[in-house]
Design a protein around this motif. Sequence first.
Motif, mmCIF file in Angstrom:
data_model
loop_
_atom_site.group_PDB
_atom_site.id
_atom_site.type_symbol
_atom_site.label_atom_id
_atom_site.label_comp_id
_atom_site.label_asym_id
_atom_site.label_seq_id
_atom_site.Cartn_x
_atom_site.Cartn_y
_atom_site.Cartn_z
ATOM 1 N N ILE A 111 1.083 -1.342 -0.133
ATOM 2 C CA ILE A 111 0.002 -0.118 0.133
ATOM 3 C C ILE A 111 0.777 0.838 0.025
ATOM 4 O O ILE A 111 2.156 1.451 1.051
ATOM 5 N N GLN A 112 0.522 1.921 -0.540
ATOM 6 C CA GLN A 112 1.546 3.636 -0.919
ATOM 7 C C GLN A 112 -0.153 4.500 -0.910
ATOM 8 O O GLN A 112 -0.909 4.196 -1.271
ATOM 9 N N GLY A 113 -0.539 4.747 0.444
ATOM 10 C CA GLY A 113 -0.973 5.968 1.119
ATOM 11 C C GLY A 113 -2.589 5.742 0.832
ATOM 12 O O GLY A 113 -2.909 4.508 1.606
ATOM 13 N N ILE A 114 -3.195 5.923 0.167
ATOM 14 C CA ILE A 114 -4.578 5.388 0.409
ATOM 15 C C ILE A 114 -4.406 4.485 -0.818
ATOM 16 O O ILE A 114 -5.671 3.623 -1.349
ATOM 17 N N GLN A 115 -3.818 4.034 -2.126
ATOM 18 C CA GLN A 115 -3.267 3.098 -2.529
ATOM 19 C C GLN A 115 -2.441 1.960 -2.660
ATOM 20 O O GLN A 115 -1.685 2.119 -1.839
ATOM 21 N N ASN A 135 5.197 14.117 -5.989
ATOM 22 C CA ASN A 135 4.545 14.358 -5.446
ATOM 23 C C ASN A 135 2.988 13.303 -4.678
ATOM 24 O O ASN A 135 2.478 13.601 -4.977
ATOM 25 N N TYR A 136 3.893 12.324 -5.209
ATOM 26 C CA TYR A 136 3.006 11.029 -4.616
ATOM 27 C C TYR A 136 3.176 11.086 -2.877
ATOM 28 O O TYR A 136 4.846 11.199 -2.348
ATOM 29 N N ALA A 137 2.590 10.600 -1.822
ATOM 30 C CA ALA A 137 3.176 10.217 -0.275
ATOM 31 C C ALA A 137 3.465 9.232 -0.790
ATOM 32 O O ALA A 137 3.868 8.243 -1.566
ATOM 33 N N GLU A 138 4.645 9.383 -0.235
ATOM 34 C CA GLU A 138 5.954 8.788 0.254
ATOM 35 C C GLU A 138 6.449 7.437 0.559
ATOM 36 O O GLU A 138 6.929 7.174 0.600
ATOM 37 N N GLU A 139 5.406 6.709 1.672
ATOM 38 C CA GLU A 139 5.545 5.852 2.651
ATOM 39 C C GLU A 139 4.728 5.019 1.891
ATOM 40 O O GLU A 139 3.876 4.556 1.413
ATOM 41 N N PHE A 140 5.760 3.475 1.761
ATOM 42 C CA PHE A 140 4.785 2.172 2.186
ATOM 43 C C PHE A 140 4.770 1.168 2.670
ATOM 44 O O PHE A 140 5.674 1.494 3.686
ATOM 45 N N GLU A 141 4.112 0.860 2.032
ATOM 46 C CA GLU A 141 3.305 -0.328 3.613
ATOM 47 C C GLU A 141 2.961 -1.573 3.710
ATOM 48 O O GLU A 141 2.242 -1.838 2.305
ATOM 49 N N CYS A 142 3.271 -2.501 3.819
ATOM 50 C CA CYS A 142 3.633 -3.740 3.832
ATOM 51 C C CYS A 142 2.181 -4.519 4.514
ATOM 52 O O CYS A 142 3.085 -4.582 5.750
ATOM 53 N N LYS A 143 1.228 -4.871 4.491
ATOM 54 C CA LYS A 143 0.519 -5.070 5.398
ATOM 55 C C LYS A 143 0.287 -6.725 5.092
ATOM 56 O O LYS A 143 0.069 -7.424 3.886
ATOM 57 N N PHE A 144 0.627 -8.289 6.018
ATOM 58 C CA PHE A 144 0.183 -9.156 6.363
ATOM 59 C C PHE A 144 -1.557 -9.567 6.604
ATOM 60 O O PHE A 144 -1.273 -8.915 7.950
ATOM 61 N N VAL A 180 -5.089 -12.296 12.542
ATOM 62 C CA VAL A 180 -3.657 -11.298 13.120
ATOM 63 C C VAL A 180 -3.344 -10.209 11.624
ATOM 64 O O VAL A 180 -3.486 -11.040 10.599
ATOM 65 N N VAL A 181 -2.836 -9.280 11.929
ATOM 66 C CA VAL A 181 -2.336 -8.994 11.228
ATOM 67 C C VAL A 181 -0.656 -7.979 11.552
ATOM 68 O O VAL A 181 -0.647 -7.630 12.742
ATOM 69 N N LYS A 182 0.373 -8.586 9.827
ATOM 70 C CA LYS A 182 1.586 -7.602 10.610
ATOM 71 C C LYS A 182 1.252 -6.177 9.699
ATOM 72 O O LYS A 182 1.552 -6.808 8.505
ATOM 73 N N THR A 183 2.458 -5.711 9.864
ATOM 74 C CA THR A 183 3.269 -4.908 8.980
ATOM 75 C C THR A 183 4.327 -4.349 9.306
ATOM 76 O O THR A 183 4.964 -5.099 10.182
ATOM 77 N N ALA A 184 4.958 -4.031 7.834
ATOM 78 C CA ALA A 184 6.116 -3.019 7.906
ATOM 79 C C ALA A 184 5.833 -2.272 7.179
ATOM 80 O O ALA A 184 5.523 -2.045 6.009
ATOM 81 N N THR A 185 6.567 -0.918 7.239
ATOM 82 C CA THR A 185 6.053 0.057 6.253
ATOM 83 C C THR A 185 8.004 0.966 6.539
ATOM 84 O O THR A 185 8.779 0.519 7.197
ATOM 85 N N LYS A 186 8.112 1.363 5.230
ATOM 86 C CA LYS A 186 9.061 2.494 5.193
ATOM 87 C C LYS A 186 8.528 3.677 3.999
ATOM 88 O O LYS A 186 8.270 3.455 3.263
ATOM 89 N N THR A 187 9.559 4.782 4.601
ATOM 90 C CA THR A 187 9.136 5.713 3.645
ATOM 91 C C THR A 187 10.595 6.817 3.219
ATOM 92 O O THR A 187 11.609 6.219 3.475
ATOM 93 N N ILE A 188 10.484 6.911 2.142
ATOM 94 C CA ILE A 188 11.422 7.398 0.794
ATOM 95 C C ILE A 188 11.161 8.764 0.481
ATOM 96 O O ILE A 188 9.665 9.010 1.055
ATOM 97 N N SER A 189 12.344 9.631 0.187
ATOM 98 C CA SER A 189 11.677 11.134 0.576
ATOM 99 C C SER A 189 12.543 11.026 -1.688
ATOM 100 O O SER A 189 13.332 10.535 -2.136
ATOM 101 N N VAL A 190 11.562 11.768 -2.586
ATOM 102 C CA VAL A 190 11.446 12.178 -3.595
ATOM 103 C C VAL A 190 11.952 12.866 -3.849
ATOM 104 O O VAL A 190 11.145 14.306 -3.651
#
Length: 721
Positions: free
Chosen positions: A262-266, A284-293, A298-308
């Motif tokens: 997931i990136q932002g709401i997409q 101009n997009y959100a730079e936070e990426f989220e991986c959701k299992f 049971v929900v497990k997530t990992a997130t990473k933020t990059i700056s463009v």
Amino acid sequence: MGLLILLTSTLLYSYFHPGRVVDAQRLFILKDITLTIEPSKDVKRGTNVSLRCKATVSQSETWELRREYTVYKDNNLIYNKTSISEEILYPLGEARVANSGKYRCEINIDDKPQRPSETQKLTVTGLSKPQLRLNKGVVKEGEEITATCIAPGEMGSFFFYIYEDSNEIKEKQVSSNQAEFKLRFSSVNRRRIHCTYTVLITPYSVKSEESNNVTVSVKELPITIDLDIDPVTRVYEGDQLNILCKVNGLQHSDESVRLLLIQGIQILSSGLTNVSHSMVAQANYAEEFECKFEMGNVVKTATKTISVIELFSAPTLTVSPDEVFQRDDVTLTCKSESYASERLSEDELTYTLDPPQTPQTPSRKGVFSVKSLRIETNYTCVAEAMRIKKRSKTLTVRPKIFVSTPKISVVGRAILGQPVKILCQSDIGSLPINYTLFKDFVEVSTISINRSSQQAHFEVNITSPEDIKQYICEASNNHRHNKQPLSEKLNAIVIVPPSYAELMAVPDESGIYEGDDLYLLCRADGTPPVTFKWYHVGNNLPLYTNTSNDYSSSYQVPSVSKEHNGRYYCEAFNHVNKVVRSEEVTIEVQMVLWKKALIGGFCLLAVSVLVVVCVLCFRSKRGKRDGAAELSVKPSSPKSDDTLTVTLTHDTEVYNADKVVMDSGAAVSVWTKRPPEEDVAIDEESSMVTKEPDVEYTEVVHPRPVDPARGPADYHDYVSN
Ligand SMILES: *[C@@H]1O[C@H](CO)[C@@H](O)[C@H](O)[C@H]1NC(C)=O
Ligand SMILES: *[C@@H]1O[C@H](CO)[C@@H](O)[C@H](O)[C@H]1NC(C)=O
Ligand SMILES: *[C@@H]1O[C@H](CO)[C@@H](O)[C@H](O)[C@H]1NC(C)=O
Ligand SMILES: *[C@@H]1O[C@H](CO)[C@@H](O)[C@H](O)[C@H]1NC(C)=O
Ligand SMILES: *[C@@H]1O[C@H](CO)[C@@H](O)[C@H](O)[C@H]1NC(C)=O
Ligand SMILES: *[C@@H]1O[C@H](CO)[C@@H](O)[C@H](O)[C@H]1NC(C)=O
Ligand SMILES: *[C@@H]1O[C@H](CO)[C@@H](O)[C@H](O)[C@H]1NC(C)=O
Ligand SMILES: *[C@@H]1O[C@H](CO)[C@@H](O)[C@H](O)[C@H]1NC(C)=O
Ligand SMILES: *[C@@H]1O[C@H](CO)[C@@H](O)[C@H](O)[C@H]1NC(C)=O
């Protein structure tokens, strides 16, 4: 036979008089009915409680009445019993909170309902402590456990609640004294679980104390999520991003699983245990990426933020000059304010204008010239470098229209002495327009018009009618230094109110004769058209009204007569509505000349007669004194009752001389010796004859015999009377 009649009447009696008396022989009355709660109305949980209903009945004889007792709790029947005894005891047993309520008992005696007892309220306090049981003490993330909460020995209607570390997590309504809950915990932790319950008793509920604490340990599943993004630092717009997300350590499970990137709401991508995604980095997009299992709950997530890092900023489009008029040449400038110089040289940036211009290639980079702009146009521009395009915001260039030569006019009428409204208006021209009024080329005031519904109305005071021509106005809707259009001089008629009115009679008022045509001439000043009104004093309604473009007007009275005598005046006014009034003129209609002459003649005659009479008088007096011898002369006439008749002829009017002393010119009669019955009417001819009275009278009077009894003095008397 007689027995049968008696039986029937008894039955009928009992039918029509129920309750009071059952039978002629079997009379009874309910004296009292009481309900008592034993041992007390307020008891603790577990006390043996009984309800005693006692009915005291008076009766005519001793026999056994059939009594049917009913007991109600909160208006619901809970117990009935048929008995012959005076009281019944209904044991509630060991009391519970649920037994709390309002009780009452009723009785039917011989099937006849009687009045109920008073209501008694039972209050039971104390609930048993709830007990919580779990089927497992140690679970894995997302694993289900069963919790049972029990209210020992309680009855009624319940609500059970379950708490995780003092926070209520679930509730359940049941009618039995225990409830089962399915619980799952998704996060790793130790938790304290407990429960409570409430018992519903009308109209409220009673809450129990807390149950025992049970601890649940939730163990983590050995699952990890890896999120890899490449590159992760110094990412520029347009760079390729490779994203990989993976689930590690997943053992076989019944639960359904899914993995989302997931990136932002997409949601970029999804899979079961791994996902990969490639994309171009965009500023101009959100730079936070989220991986959701997800596995079960049971929900497990990992997130990473990059700056463009932005390669270049979105361009801005500007126009010059600021104020654009139709057919003007304008310059549009498209420019990105900043760019990443370590990646991009300025030369690599290209700009294009939309809609495109001819020639396509701008003279300078990003500078476009537009010739002779005519209509409103929306422009955007695009900056491009390294396959990245950025569009500017829309710039609407709305060429204005120069203001046309204004027209100056007066609103309504210009009236001397009143404020005059002047309108200055141009037919065309873009708003806002400033209208400036000048008097003799000196600025009076400026009105700024910025809505089409507005108009530039100036108010000025005019001191003389020529003033108005000094006004001129200017319209301006641009800041250029060339001349702004000027109106013509204001050309309007200033209405001057009349200052006076004058009334004149023609002919002159000294010579108005009957039958003449009379003209009443009214004259006034003031701006024509002037309305004139003629009045006869004493009459509020005007005799005549005329509006004239001249400074005067006349009113004709044809063939005047004496009725037209009187005072006249006239009024004048124009659009100003200020009325001026003339002096009054007196009209006296005179008689015509020949009538005057006639009257004059008569007057003269009358005077003559008078003179003659006087002379006669004088002479007769002298004669009397002179000689008595003459008295022998026999008088023949006049008789003693002879009268002197003077007749004045004036058309048809006849005056008697003894009533009128001749005053005006008219035919005069003479007195004669003729008998009295013969009235002498003297016409004009005879009056003409009498024009020489001296001669005639001398001749007549001399031979006249004189009445000795009377004498000449009498004649005098006749005349003077
Ligand atoms: C209540 O009555 C029952 C029997 O009727 C008896 O067994 C019980 O002990 C009594 N309870 C109390 C608290 O008196
Ligand atoms: C008393 O109770 C019985 C059964 O419990 C029932 O059949 C009967 O109708 C009741 N009587 C009244 C008056 O409610
Ligand atoms: C349960 O735990 C809480 C918090 O530790 C404590 O206040 C409460 O008294 C405990 N209840 C019982 C019945 O032990
Ligand atoms: C990713 O998942 C697919 C099936 O969904 C599997 O075929 C593939 O081998 C997995 N790749 C990795 C690296 O685990
Ligand atoms: C310019 O754009 C605006 C909205 O952005 C629109 O209302 C208007 O009609 C456009 N004008 C022209 C000339 O296309
Ligand atoms: C018109 O002018 C007035 C005063 O000068 C100003 O307050 C108003 O905002 C303007 N309205 C428009 C539509 O320009
Ligand atoms: C016109 O005259 C009136 C009164 O005489 C005065 O109140 C008003 O201000 C004057 N107006 C102008 C524009 O001079
Ligand atoms: C109109 O008048 C206002 C205020 O007096 C001024 O600020 C503005 O520049 C004028 N506009 C033009 C087009 O002259
Ligand atoms: C009003 O007066 C004018 C000039 O004095 C004359 O020409 C006109 O006929 C008159 N109108 C009427 C209705 O009498």
